[in-house]
Design a protein around this motif. Structure first.
Motif, short mmCIF file in Angstrom:
data_model
loop_
_atom_site.label_atom_id
_atom_site.label_comp_id
_atom_site.label_asym_id
_atom_site.label_seq_id
_atom_site.Cartn_x
_atom_site.Cartn_y
_atom_site.Cartn_z
N ILE A 18 0.84 -1.20 0.00
CA ILE A 18 0.00 0.00 0.00
C ILE A 18 0.87 1.25 0.00
CG2 ILE A 18 -1.70 1.31 1.34
CD1 ILE A 18 -2.72 -1.40 2.40
N SER A 19 1.93 1.22 0.79
CA SER A 19 2.82 2.38 0.91
C SER A 19 3.57 2.65 -0.38
CB SER A 19 3.82 2.16 2.06
OG SER A 19 3.14 1.93 3.28
N GLY A 23 3.27 5.91 -2.47
CA GLY A 23 4.53 6.62 -2.74
C GLY A 23 4.76 6.82 -4.22
N LEU A 24 4.28 5.89 -5.03
CA LEU A 24 4.41 6.02 -6.48
C LEU A 24 3.71 7.27 -6.99
CD1 LEU A 24 5.39 4.50 -9.05
CD2 LEU A 24 3.18 3.34 -9.08
N THR A 25 2.54 7.56 -6.44
CA THR A 25 1.80 8.76 -6.86
C THR A 25 2.49 10.03 -6.39
OG1 THR A 25 0.35 8.79 -4.90
CG2 THR A 25 -0.34 7.44 -6.76
N SER A 122 -5.78 3.98 -0.41
CA SER A 122 -4.69 3.53 0.47
C SER A 122 -4.99 3.88 1.92
CB SER A 122 -3.37 4.16 0.03
OG SER A 122 -3.35 5.56 0.23
N MET A 123 -5.53 5.07 2.17
CA MET A 123 -5.89 5.45 3.54
C MET A 123 -6.99 4.56 4.08
SD MET A 123 -5.72 9.61 3.11
CE MET A 123 -6.24 9.93 4.80
N ALA A 179 4.41 -2.74 -10.56
CA ALA A 179 4.34 -4.20 -10.54
C ALA A 179 4.55 -4.74 -9.12
CB ALA A 179 5.39 -4.79 -11.48
N ALA A 180 5.49 -4.17 -8.37
CA ALA A 180 5.72 -4.60 -6.99
C ALA A 180 4.50 -4.35 -6.12
CB ALA A 180 6.94 -3.87 -6.43
N THR A 181 3.86 -3.22 -6.32
CA THR A 181 2.66 -2.90 -5.55
C THR A 181 1.55 -3.92 -5.79
OG1 THR A 181 3.14 -0.54 -5.58
CG2 THR A 181 0.86 -1.17 -5.17
#
Length: 450
Positions: A18-19, A23-25, A122-123, A179-181
């Motif tokens: 999720i983080s 973080g990507l955004t 995410s929140m 992809a990791a997310t």
């Protein structure tokens, strides 16, 4: 649908996913700082076009966060989050291949739409994973630290990538992160709750139109296009009027009254807006000052941002512990005070062409202020949200932040100009200091949580 409780051993990995997605955004907004000069040189970007390339992402992101928050509550946070991350990764490929500035601006606008799905989701997922308020505060601190690490890495990684591969490289790095997310969040534990509250699409779209047109008017005004600004301002006013009328009649309003009446949510929204106004506006004007006035290259510009952004990667964990022990009020006020102090210092050092070291100290103070304020504000908003409205609360908070970030880029960028002159940069950052100081005084009186 009833929420599925994740086993304790799987929660850290899910939280990591999720983080990274969140973080990507954030990374996409900060990494652009190092690419501004290269975009100006290679694609011939003017001040207004560069502002729109940077702001297109945050304009669409801010405009659609309210809709995304409602969609999270209606369709489920896990569905909205994963769809947003997948779209973000695919659009990043398109951004790397964009043939001109107009195409790049369009792609970044669509990336803002994908990011809007990720942020409130995410929140909401964190509130689902961690139901105990103390554990949730710690999780929010870890989430903010991981995503803050992405923000910290943005200018530095961006500078290195631009130096090697040009501005296109800043889009390629999004693909493996997306992809990791998706891999880390592919868990049945995230198949959580949703509500049957309908979405009033007419109200949602009119709100998006009003916000987008209003930002367009600000950018046009700053670039001297008075006619364009006037047309956009009138259109924004009409869209806002339509939105107000639709809201009064709606059975499912965009601005959920239950959320807005909860606790200190209103003052928290204002404080979050002030933080992002100062941060994003500063991230836009300082690279131009470093590269045009101080003659730093892209890599050294990225390194110059390390003092400001380094704290994003570790201090939110400390803030989470403070919030769990004392409540969010104290770190919010400390954060706003540090932001005002740091911005004031930046105004003084840029105005006098002081040694770079002094500018970096002031920027570090501003960065520490962000790491105190944002995790505490998130804890305040999510903790105060009534049951079933976590997505809407997250949407309100992030929408306010992104709108304020876009306004910061538009207003401070217009003051500073594309040449990054010392006096103009100082004036722009002084405005950020004044905004943070004013909101600090208001928050002292209005945020009462302990």
């Amino acid at each position: 649908m009833t929420a599925t409780l994740a086993p304790p051993r799987t929660r850290p990995l899910i939280l990591l996913g999720i983080s990274i997605g969140y973080g990507l955004t954030i990374l996409d907004s900060t990494i652009m700082a190092a690419a501004e000069a290269d975009l100006t040189d290679t694609l011939g970007a003017s001040t207004s076009s560069l502002q729109w390339t940077v702001a297109a992402y945050t304009v669409v992101l801010g405009a659609f966060l309210l809709t995304a928050g409602a969609a999270v509550d209606r369709f489920g946070a896990h569905r909205v989050f994963r769809a947003g991350v997948l779209a973000f990764g695919l659009l990043s490929l398109a951004g790397a291949l964009a043939p001109n500035l107009a195409a790049l601006t369009g792609v970044r606008a669509l990336m803002g739409l994908a990011a809007a799905a990720c942020m409130p989701a995410s929140m909401s997922l964190i509130t689902q994973l961690y139901t105990d308020p103390r554990r949730r505060a710690g999780a929010i601190g870890a989430w903010a630290a991981i995503s803050g690490g992405a923000m910290a890495a943005g200018p530095l990684v961006g500078g290195a990538v631009v130096a090697v591969a040009g501005w296109q490289g800043i889009f390629w790095i999004n693909v493996p992160l997306a992809a990791a997310t998706l891999a880390l969040t592919a868990s049945p534990a995230l198949h959580g709750s949703r509500t049957d509250r309908p979405i009033d699409w007419a109200s949602q779209l009119s709100a998006c139109a009003a916000l987008g047109l209003g930002i367009d008017a600000l950018i046009a005004l700053g670039s001297g296009a008075a006619g364009h600004a006037a047309v956009s301002a009138v259109a924004a006013a009409l869209a806002a009027t339509l939105f107000a009328r639709l809201e009064r009649r709606s059975k499912s309003p965009v601005l959920n009254p239950a959320v807005l009446r909860a606790g200190s949510v209103g003052p928290a929204l204002l404080a979050g807006g002030a933080v992002n106004f100062a941060l994003s506006g500063t991230l836009f004007v300082l690279p131009l000052y470093f590269q045009r006035t101080l003659d730093l290259d892209a890599l050294r510009t990225g390194l110059a941002f390390v003092p400001m952004t380094a704290a994003f990667g570790f201090l939110p964990v400390l803030t989470g512990k403070i919030v769990a022990r004392t409540g969010p009020r104290r770190p919010i006020l400390i954060g706003l005070a540090l932001l005002a102090t740091g911005a004031t210092g930046l105004a003084a050092t840029t105005a006098t062409a002081a040694p770079l070291a002094l500018t970096l100290v002031a920027s570090a103070c501003l960065g520490v202020g962000v790491t105190f304020a944002i995790p505490a504000l998130i804890a305040l908003v999510t903790g105060a949200a009534p049951a079933g409205t976590a997505g809407a609360a997250g949407g309100f908070f992030n929408a306010t932040r992104m709108i304020a970030a876009t306004v910061g880029v538009a207003v401070m960028g217009s003051i500073a100009g594309v040449d990054g002159g010392a006096g103009a940069t100082a004036s722009a950052v002084a405005l950020a200091a004044a905004v943070c100081a004013a909101v600090l005084a208001y928050s002292v009186a209005r945020i009462r949580t302990t």
